[in-house]
Design an enzyme around this catalytic site. Structure first.
Site, PDB file in Angstrom:
ATOM      1  N   HIS A 119       0.865  -1.184   0.000  1.00 41.86           N
ATOM      2  CA  HIS A 119       0.000   0.000   0.000  1.00 41.86           C
ATOM      3  C   HIS A 119       0.904   1.237   0.000  1.00 41.86           C
ATOM      4  O   HIS A 119       2.025   1.184   0.512  1.00 41.86           O
ATOM      5  CB  HIS A 119      -0.831  -0.055   1.292  1.00 41.86           C
ATOM      6  CG  HIS A 119      -1.886   0.989   1.429  1.00 41.86           C
ATOM      7  ND1 HIS A 119      -1.619   2.266   1.864  1.00 41.86           N
ATOM      8  CD2 HIS A 119      -3.221   0.941   1.209  1.00 41.86           C
ATOM      9  CE1 HIS A 119      -2.749   2.953   1.915  1.00 41.86           C
ATOM     10  NE2 HIS A 119      -3.737   2.177   1.517  1.00 41.86           N
ATOM     11  N   ASP A 197       3.267  -4.543   7.884  1.00 36.49           N
ATOM     12  CA  ASP A 197       2.042  -3.755   7.790  1.00 36.49           C
ATOM     13  C   ASP A 197       0.876  -4.722   7.942  1.00 36.49           C
ATOM     14  O   ASP A 197       0.529  -5.444   7.012  1.00 36.49           O
ATOM     15  CB  ASP A 197       2.005  -3.039   6.432  1.00 36.49           C
ATOM     16  CG  ASP A 197       0.666  -2.362   6.177  1.00 36.49           C
ATOM     17  OD1 ASP A 197      -0.202  -2.384   7.072  1.00 36.49           O
ATOM     18  OD2 ASP A 197       0.497  -1.809   5.073  1.00 36.49           O
ATOM     19  N   GLN A 200      -4.497  -5.158   7.113  1.00 35.39           N
ATOM     20  CA  GLN A 200      -5.574  -6.049   6.657  1.00 35.39           C
ATOM     21  C   GLN A 200      -5.556  -7.383   7.392  1.00 35.39           C
ATOM     22  O   GLN A 200      -6.502  -8.158   7.252  1.00 35.39           O
ATOM     23  CB  GLN A 200      -5.435  -6.321   5.142  1.00 35.39           C
ATOM     24  CG  GLN A 200      -5.546  -5.098   4.264  1.00 35.39           C
ATOM     25  CD  GLN A 200      -6.951  -4.496   4.237  1.00 35.39           C
ATOM     26  OE1 GLN A 200      -7.917  -5.110   4.658  1.00 35.39           O
ATOM     27  NE2 GLN A 200      -7.055  -3.279   3.754  1.00 35.39           N
ATOM     28  N   LYS A 223     -10.259  -0.485  10.374  1.00 42.03           N
ATOM     29  CA  LYS A 223     -10.564  -1.673   9.557  1.00 42.03           C
ATOM     30  C   LYS A 223     -10.905  -2.875  10.450  1.00 42.03           C
ATOM     31  O   LYS A 223     -11.312  -3.913   9.964  1.00 42.03           O
ATOM     32  CB  LYS A 223      -9.366  -2.021   8.666  1.00 42.03           C
ATOM     33  CG  LYS A 223      -9.036  -0.935   7.638  1.00 42.03           C
ATOM     34  CD  LYS A 223      -7.876  -1.341   6.778  1.00 42.03           C
ATOM     35  CE  LYS A 223      -7.181  -0.185   6.098  1.00 42.03           C
ATOM     36  NZ  LYS A 223      -7.890   0.384   4.972  1.00 42.03           N
ATOM     37  N   CYS A 363      -4.715   2.498  -3.572  1.00 42.82           N
ATOM     38  CA  CYS A 363      -3.468   3.002  -2.971  1.00 42.82           C
ATOM     39  C   CYS A 363      -2.324   2.020  -3.196  1.00 42.82           C
ATOM     40  O   CYS A 363      -1.498   1.798  -2.303  1.00 42.82           O
ATOM     41  CB  CYS A 363      -3.624   3.285  -1.480  1.00 42.82           C
ATOM     42  SG  CYS A 363      -4.756   4.617  -1.151  1.00 42.82           S
TER      43      CYS A 363
HETATM   44  C1  LIG Z   1      -2.462  -2.882   3.474  1.00 44.28           C
HETATM   45  C2  LIG Z   1      -2.747  -1.510   3.996  1.00 44.28           C
HETATM   46  N1  LIG Z   1      -1.783  -0.824   4.611  1.00 44.28           N
HETATM   47  C3  LIG Z   1      -1.976   0.398   5.107  1.00 44.28           C
HETATM   48  C4  LIG Z   1      -3.197   1.016   4.983  1.00 44.28           C
HETATM   49  C5  LIG Z   1      -3.349   2.404   5.521  1.00 44.28           C
HETATM   50  O1  LIG Z   1      -4.274   2.488   6.556  1.00 44.28           O
HETATM   51  P1  LIG Z   1      -4.559   3.917   7.178  1.00 44.28           P
HETATM   52  O2  LIG Z   1      -5.035   4.785   6.043  1.00 44.28           O
HETATM   53  O3  LIG Z   1      -5.628   3.688   8.187  1.00 44.28           O
HETATM   54  O4  LIG Z   1      -3.298   4.403   7.739  1.00 44.28           O
HETATM   55  C6  LIG Z   1      -4.231   0.362   4.327  1.00 44.28           C
HETATM   56  C7  LIG Z   1      -5.531   1.034   4.122  1.00 44.28           C
HETATM   57  O5  LIG Z   1      -6.194   0.879   3.129  1.00 44.28           O
HETATM   58  C8  LIG Z   1      -4.006  -0.939   3.819  1.00 44.28           C
HETATM   59  O6  LIG Z   1      -4.964  -1.627   3.195  1.00 44.28           O
END
Ligand SMILES: Cc1ncc(COP(=O)(O)O)c(C=O)c1O
Length: 406
Positions: A119, A197, A200, A223, A363
Site C-alpha cells: 500500500h 504492515d 488487513q 478496519k 493506494c
Molecule cells: C495494506 C494496507 N496498509 C496500510 C493502509 C493504511 O491504513 P490507514 O489509512 O488507516 O493508515 C491500508 C488502508 O487501506 C491498507 O490496506
C-alpha cells in the site's frame, strides 16, 4: 482447511445495515458494531477528561478507560502494553518507524527492501527516507499468482546492504497472506530490521506479534471494527527504548528545561500531545467484540465468503480475478476486472443496486502497473457479510454487463 459455511450471523449488531446495503468494502474501512459506538458515546457523556494528568477522580477514570483499552489491544495482538503505541493510523505508525528509527540508522549506500504489493503507506515513507539519506529502495517481485519469493528475499539479503525490510501481512488488493514470520526471521538473520504492515491482517485473523517476531508491527483501528483516528504500532522493546521520539510536545516528556528535555517511558515517549482518547476506548470495545466472536471464527467466515465469491464471480463471462487461488494464503479480498467495463462504471452500476464495492488503484499504484491494469474493482468482507451480499454482487455485475450490451 477446507472452506465451510459458518453460522456467524451478527448483522443485527451493526446499525448501519438498517439501510439495507450490501457493504463489500471492509478493506477500505469496516462498519462498527453498536457496542463500539456506545462505548465512545458513553465515554463522552460520562467519563470525558484528559488522560495522564488530572488528580481528580474523573481524570483517573478516563485514564483507566484509555490505558485499559491499550492493555486489551496489546493482549489481543500478543504484545504488551508498554510496547503498544497508539498512533493516528497505520500510516502514522509506519512513518514513526521511518523517522525515529530510519533517520538514525539508514544512510548512504544502504538499502530498504519492500515489495511490489505494498500500500502507498508502506512505500512513500521509505521513498522519502531513502531520497533524504542517499539510500536505495528495492522491491521484491510479485508472481503471477500474487505471491512473494523467499528465494529472491534471500538473494537480496545476501548482498548485505539491506538495513530494513517492510512487508504487508495481507495484501489489500490480492488478498495474499505473506509468510511474515519467515520474512522477519530471514531479515533478522541478515542483520536487518523488519516492519510488518498488518492493516488487513489484524482485522480478520488471529495475529500473535510475539510469535511473528518482527521488530515492528503496524495496524489501523478503523478496519478492525474500531473508529477512525486510532492506529497501533507494536515494537521490540530494545529498539523502542533506543530510538529517539518521533514527535515532541506534551505527554511524551519526563521533564523539560529551557534547553533540553528528558523523555517519558514507553509507550508514552511516542505519544506526543493529547491522545485520541475516545478512539482508544472505541478500539478497546472493537477488540472485545472480535475476541468474543473469536478470530478463528472470523477467519473461517472470511474464507467461506472469499470461496463463495470466487465461485459466483467465476460464472460471469469476461470477469478475471486477481490473487492466489489457494485459500490458505488468501484473506477476505477479491479484486477483479470485467472485460469492456471500467471498474468505476462497475462500482457505480453496483451502487444503483445498493451494492458497495471499491474501484480504483487501492493506494497500490506500483502493483497496478505490475498487474498491467489502471485499476480494479474489489469486494472485501467482514463478519457482517453473508452469501446474500455476494449474490447481490453477482447479479449487479451481470446487470452491468447487460447495460454495456455485453
Ligand atoms: C495494506 C494496507 N496498509 C496500510 C493502509 C493504511 O491504513 P490507514 O489509512 O488507516 O493508515 C491500508 C488502508 O487501506 C491498507 O490496506
Amino acid at each position: 482447511m477446507a472452506p465451510f459455511a459458518t453460522s456467524l450471523d451478527v448483522r443485527a449488531d451493526f446499525p448501519l445495515f438498517d439501510r439495507g446495503l450490501a457493504y463489500l468494502d471492509s478493506a477500505a474501512t469496516s462498519q462498527k458494531p453498536r457496542e463500539v459506538i456506545e462505548a465512545m458515546d458513553s465515554y463522552y457523556r460520562c467519563s470525558n477528561a484528559n488522560v495522564h494528568r488530572g488528580v481528580y477522580k474523573l481524570a483517573q477514570e478516563a485514564t483507566d478507560l484509555f490505558e485499559g483499552a491499550r492493555e486489551r489491544v496489546a493482549r489481543f495482538a500478543g504484545s504488551e502494553a508498554a510496547t503498544t503505541i497508539f498512533t493516528r493510523n497505520a500510516t502514522e505508525a509506519i512513518n514513526l518507524v521511518a523517522y525515529a528509527w530510519g533517520r538514525e540508522h539508514v544512510g548512504e549506500g544502504d538499502e530498504v527492501l519492500i515489495t511490489q504489493m505494498e500500500h502507498h503507506s508502506n512505500i512513500v515513507p521509505w521513498q522519502m527516507l531513502c531520497s533524504e539519506r542517499g539510500a536505495r529502495l528495492r522491491y521484491l517481485h510479485v508472481s503471477d499468482e500474487g505471491l512473494l519469493s523467499l528465494e529472491e528475499l534471500d538473494e537480496v539479503l545476501a548482498e548485505g546492504r539491506v538495513k530494513l525490510v517492510s512487508v504487508v501481512h495481507v495484501s489489500n488488493v490480492l488478498g495474499t497472506v505473506n509468510p511474515v514470520a519467515e520474512i522477519a526471521a530471514r531479515a533478522r538473520a541478515a542483520g536487518a530490521v523488519s516492519v510488518i504492515d498488518g492493516s488487513q491482517a489484524m482485522p480478520q485473523m488471529a495475529v500473535d506479534v510475539a510469535e511473528i517476531g518482527a521488530d515492528f508491527y503496524a495496524w489501523t483501528g478503523h478496519k478492525a471494527l474500531g473508529p477512525t483516528g486510532i492506529g497501533v504500532l507494536h515494537g521490540r522493546r530494545e529498539l523502542l527504548e533506543s530510538m529517539r521520539p518521533f514527535l515532541g510536545g506534551g505527554d511524551m516528556i519526563a521533564s523539560v528545561g529551557f534547553d533540553s528535555s528528558t523523555y517519558n517511558e514507553l509507550p508514552w515517549k511516542f505519544e506526543a500531545g493529547t491522545s485520541a482518547i475516545a478512539e482508544g476506548v472505541g478500539l478497546g470495545a472493537a477488540i472485545d467484540y472480535l475476541d468474543r466472536i473469536g478470530m478463528d471464527t472470523v477467519r473461517a467466515h472470511e474464507r467461506d465468503l472469499t470461496h463463495y465469491t470466487l465461485e459466483r464471480l467465476g460464472e460471469i463471462d469476461g470477469l478475471r480475478t486477481f490473487g492466489p487461488g489457494d485459500l490458505d494464503v488468501r484473506g477476505g479480498v477479491v479484486s477483479f476486472e470485467v472485460d469492456g467495463i471500467h471498474p468505476h462504471d462497475l462500482a457505480e452500476l453496483c451502487d444503483r443496486e445498493g451494492v458497495c464495492i471499491r474501484a480504483g488503484h487501492h493506494c497500490a499504484q506500483p502493483l497496478m502497473r505490475e498487474l498491467g491494469v489502471p485499476a480494479t474493482a474489489r469486494a472485501s468482507f467482514h463478519v457482517y457479510n453473508n452469501h446474500e451480499d455476494v449474490d447481490r454482487l453477482a447479479e449487479a455485475l451481470k446487470g452491468a454487463r447487460e447495460v454495456f450490451g455485453l
